[in-house]
Design a protein around this motif. Structure first.
Motif, PDB file in Angstrom:
ATOM      1  N   ARG A  21       0.442  -1.063  -0.148  1.00  0.00           N
ATOM      2  CA  ARG A  21      -0.379   0.382   0.019  1.00  0.00           C
ATOM      3  C   ARG A  21       0.997   1.276   0.016  1.00  0.00           C
ATOM      4  O   ARG A  21       0.263   2.358   0.808  1.00  0.00           O
ATOM      5  CB  ARG A  21      -0.991   0.408   1.043  1.00  0.00           C
ATOM      6  N   TYR A  22       2.113   1.399  -0.065  1.00  0.00           N
ATOM      7  CA  TYR A  22       2.851   2.415  -0.413  1.00  0.00           C
ATOM      8  C   TYR A  22       3.375   2.582  -1.868  1.00  0.00           C
ATOM      9  O   TYR A  22       3.549   1.489  -2.818  1.00  0.00           O
ATOM     10  CB  TYR A  22       4.013   2.301   0.243  1.00  0.00           C
ATOM     11  N   PRO A  23       4.267   3.654  -1.799  1.00  0.00           N
ATOM     12  CA  PRO A  23       4.822   4.308  -3.338  1.00  0.00           C
ATOM     13  C   PRO A  23       6.113   2.763  -3.153  1.00  0.00           C
ATOM     14  O   PRO A  23       6.574   2.465  -2.617  1.00  0.00           O
ATOM     15  CB  PRO A  23       4.893   5.081  -3.835  1.00  0.00           C
ATOM     16  N   SER A  24       5.931   2.184  -5.067  1.00  0.00           N
ATOM     17  CA  SER A  24       7.151   1.769  -5.342  1.00  0.00           C
ATOM     18  C   SER A  24       8.248   2.555  -6.072  1.00  0.00           C
ATOM     19  O   SER A  24       9.797   1.604  -5.315  1.00  0.00           O
ATOM     20  CB  SER A  24       6.316   0.583  -6.167  1.00  0.00           C
ATOM     21  N   THR A  25       8.308   3.433  -5.414  1.00  0.00           N
ATOM     22  CA  THR A  25       9.638   4.369  -6.002  1.00  0.00           C
ATOM     23  C   THR A  25       9.451   5.473  -5.431  1.00  0.00           C
ATOM     24  O   THR A  25       8.943   5.949  -4.646  1.00  0.00           O
ATOM     25  CB  THR A  25       9.536   4.632  -7.256  1.00  0.00           C
ATOM     26  N   ILE A  26      10.345   6.345  -5.248  1.00  0.00           N
ATOM     27  CA  ILE A  26      10.384   7.577  -4.674  1.00  0.00           C
ATOM     28  C   ILE A  26      10.072   8.273  -5.542  1.00  0.00           C
ATOM     29  O   ILE A  26       9.359   9.782  -4.774  1.00  0.00           O
ATOM     30  CB  ILE A  26      12.382   7.320  -4.499  1.00  0.00           C
ATOM     31  N   GLY A  27       9.812   8.370  -6.918  1.00  0.00           N
ATOM     32  CA  GLY A  27       8.954   9.020  -7.479  1.00  0.00           C
ATOM     33  C   GLY A  27       7.664   9.449  -6.836  1.00  0.00           C
ATOM     34  O   GLY A  27       7.041  10.360  -6.866  1.00  0.00           O
ATOM     35  N   GLY A  28       6.821   8.330  -6.852  1.00  0.00           N
ATOM     36  CA  GLY A  28       5.563   7.522  -6.562  1.00  0.00           C
ATOM     37  C   GLY A  28       5.461   8.497  -5.136  1.00  0.00           C
ATOM     38  O   GLY A  28       4.135   9.374  -4.795  1.00  0.00           O
ATOM     39  N   ALA A  29       6.240   8.604  -4.092  1.00  0.00           N
ATOM     40  CA  ALA A  29       5.837   9.541  -3.170  1.00  0.00           C
ATOM     41  C   ALA A  29       6.288  11.391  -2.963  1.00  0.00           C
ATOM     42  O   ALA A  29       5.763  11.443  -2.689  1.00  0.00           O
ATOM     43  CB  ALA A  29       7.473   8.667  -1.961  1.00  0.00           C
ATOM     44  N   PHE A  30       7.285  11.220  -3.900  1.00  0.00           N
ATOM     45  CA  PHE A  30       6.743  12.662  -4.405  1.00  0.00           C
ATOM     46  C   PHE A  30       5.437  13.201  -5.436  1.00  0.00           C
ATOM     47  O   PHE A  30       4.935  14.208  -4.765  1.00  0.00           O
ATOM     48  CB  PHE A  30       8.668  12.962  -5.314  1.00  0.00           C
ATOM     49  N   TYR A  31       5.230  12.164  -5.836  1.00  0.00           N
ATOM     50  CA  TYR A  31       4.440  12.234  -6.593  1.00  0.00           C
ATOM     51  C   TYR A  31       2.513  12.760  -5.560  1.00  0.00           C
ATOM     52  O   TYR A  31       1.792  13.388  -5.668  1.00  0.00           O
ATOM     53  CB  TYR A  31       3.888  11.743  -7.490  1.00  0.00           C
ATOM     54  N   LEU A  32       2.310  11.932  -4.724  1.00  0.00           N
ATOM     55  CA  LEU A  32       2.066  11.688  -3.507  1.00  0.00           C
ATOM     56  C   LEU A  32       2.073  12.909  -2.401  1.00  0.00           C
ATOM     57  O   LEU A  32       0.743  13.818  -2.555  1.00  0.00           O
ATOM     58  CB  LEU A  32       1.722  10.535  -2.121  1.00  0.00           C
ATOM     59  N   VAL A  33       3.011  14.044  -2.576  1.00  0.00           N
ATOM     60  CA  VAL A  33       3.306  14.771  -1.798  1.00  0.00           C
ATOM     61  C   VAL A  33       3.241  16.060  -2.494  1.00  0.00           C
ATOM     62  O   VAL A  33       2.498  16.664  -2.016  1.00  0.00           O
ATOM     63  CB  VAL A  33       4.893  15.260  -1.394  1.00  0.00           C
ATOM     64  N   VAL A  34       2.971  15.425  -3.632  1.00  0.00           N
ATOM     65  CA  VAL A  34       2.777  17.198  -4.940  1.00  0.00           C
ATOM     66  C   VAL A  34       0.932  17.073  -4.443  1.00  0.00           C
ATOM     67  O   VAL A  34       0.589  18.046  -4.645  1.00  0.00           O
ATOM     68  CB  VAL A  34       2.834  16.548  -6.536  1.00  0.00           C
ATOM     69  N   LEU A  35       0.501  16.313  -4.625  1.00  0.00           N
ATOM     70  CA  LEU A  35      -0.821  15.842  -4.624  1.00  0.00           C
ATOM     71  C   LEU A  35      -2.166  16.465  -3.373  1.00  0.00           C
ATOM     72  O   LEU A  35      -2.706  16.897  -3.711  1.00  0.00           O
ATOM     73  CB  LEU A  35      -1.323  14.239  -5.170  1.00  0.00           C
ATOM     74  N   ALA A  36      -1.039  16.044  -2.420  1.00  0.00           N
ATOM     75  CA  ALA A  36      -0.811  16.613  -1.191  1.00  0.00           C
ATOM     76  C   ALA A  36      -1.468  18.312  -0.679  1.00  0.00           C
ATOM     77  O   ALA A  36      -2.020  19.009  -0.594  1.00  0.00           O
ATOM     78  CB  ALA A  36      -0.630  16.304   0.197  1.00  0.00           C
ATOM     79  N   VAL A  37      -0.210  18.513  -1.868  1.00  0.00           N
ATOM     80  CA  VAL A  37      -0.268  20.312  -1.438  1.00  0.00           C
ATOM     81  C   VAL A  37      -0.899  20.395  -2.415  1.00  0.00           C
ATOM     82  O   VAL A  37      -1.453  21.473  -2.024  1.00  0.00           O
ATOM     83  CB  VAL A  37       1.433  20.144  -2.313  1.00  0.00           C
ATOM     84  N   VAL A  38      -1.738  19.848  -3.961  1.00  0.00           N
ATOM     85  CA  VAL A  38      -2.464  20.406  -4.560  1.00  0.00           C
ATOM     86  C   VAL A  38      -3.810  20.584  -4.237  1.00  0.00           C
ATOM     87  O   VAL A  38      -4.727  21.866  -3.846  1.00  0.00           O
ATOM     88  CB  VAL A  38      -2.461  19.927  -5.512  1.00  0.00           C
ATOM     89  N   ALA A  39      -4.272  19.072  -3.401  1.00  0.00           N
ATOM     90  CA  ALA A  39      -5.677  19.354  -2.403  1.00  0.00           C
ATOM     91  C   ALA A  39      -5.382  20.685  -1.099  1.00  0.00           C
ATOM     92  O   ALA A  39      -6.537  21.041  -1.523  1.00  0.00           O
ATOM     93  CB  ALA A  39      -5.711  18.439  -1.896  1.00  0.00           C
ATOM     94  N   VAL A  40      -4.473  21.153  -0.586  1.00  0.00           N
ATOM     95  CA  VAL A  40      -4.520  21.453   0.106  1.00  0.00           C
ATOM     96  C   VAL A  40      -4.503  23.370  -0.361  1.00  0.00           C
ATOM     97  O   VAL A  40      -5.393  24.080  -0.095  1.00  0.00           O
ATOM     98  CB  VAL A  40      -3.099  22.358   0.976  1.00  0.00           C
ATOM     99  N   SER A  41      -3.899  23.120  -1.833  1.00  0.00           N
ATOM    100  CA  SER A  41      -4.686  24.512  -3.101  1.00  0.00           C
ATOM    101  C   SER A  41      -5.566  25.149  -3.339  1.00  0.00           C
ATOM    102  O   SER A  41      -6.501  25.648  -2.627  1.00  0.00           O
ATOM    103  CB  SER A  41      -3.097  24.914  -3.795  1.00  0.00           C
TER     104      SER A  41
END
Length: 110
Positions: A21-41
């Motif tokens: 249930r976690y991203p398989s790459t470090i880029g996937g983790a950064f992608y989730l961070v970007v999505l979270a910031v977009v949701a906050v925005s």
């Protein structure tokens, strides 16, 4: 008349459960961070401070462009959609355009 036994069905291969249930790459983790910031925005925009929300959104896209520029394609996860230079150009260009747009629209009288 002889009764024939039905042929046994072939055994189905075992189904492997992917319980990850976690991203398989470090880029996937950064992608989730970007999505979270977009949701906050988007939340900031809905509360009335649209300039700040659009700036956060643009900042998230610029951050995604920087991450995409640094990470190799195999580690970029869902940030890697096209070639690296094209992904970076589109993400950074859109992010910078949003930030400049939010700063250039004059205040309107109520």
């Amino acid at each position: 008349m002889t009764e024939e036994e039905p042929e046994p069905l072939p055994a189905e291969p075992p189904v492997e459960e992917d319980g990850r249930r976690y991203p398989s790459t470090i880029g996937g983790a950064f992608y989730l961070v970007v999505l979270a910031v977009v949701a906050v925005s988007v939340g900031i925009v809905t509360t009335g401070s649209w300039r700040l929300g659009v700036r956060w959104f643009g900042g998230a896209l610029v951050f995604a462009a920087l991450v995409r520029a640094v990470l190799p394609a195999k580690d970029a996860g869902m940030l890697a959609v096209r070639r690296r230079w094209w992904d970076c150009f589109l993400l950074a260009g859109t992010g910078i355009a949003l930030i400049l747009l939010a700063g250039s629209i004059p205040d309107q009288p109520l």
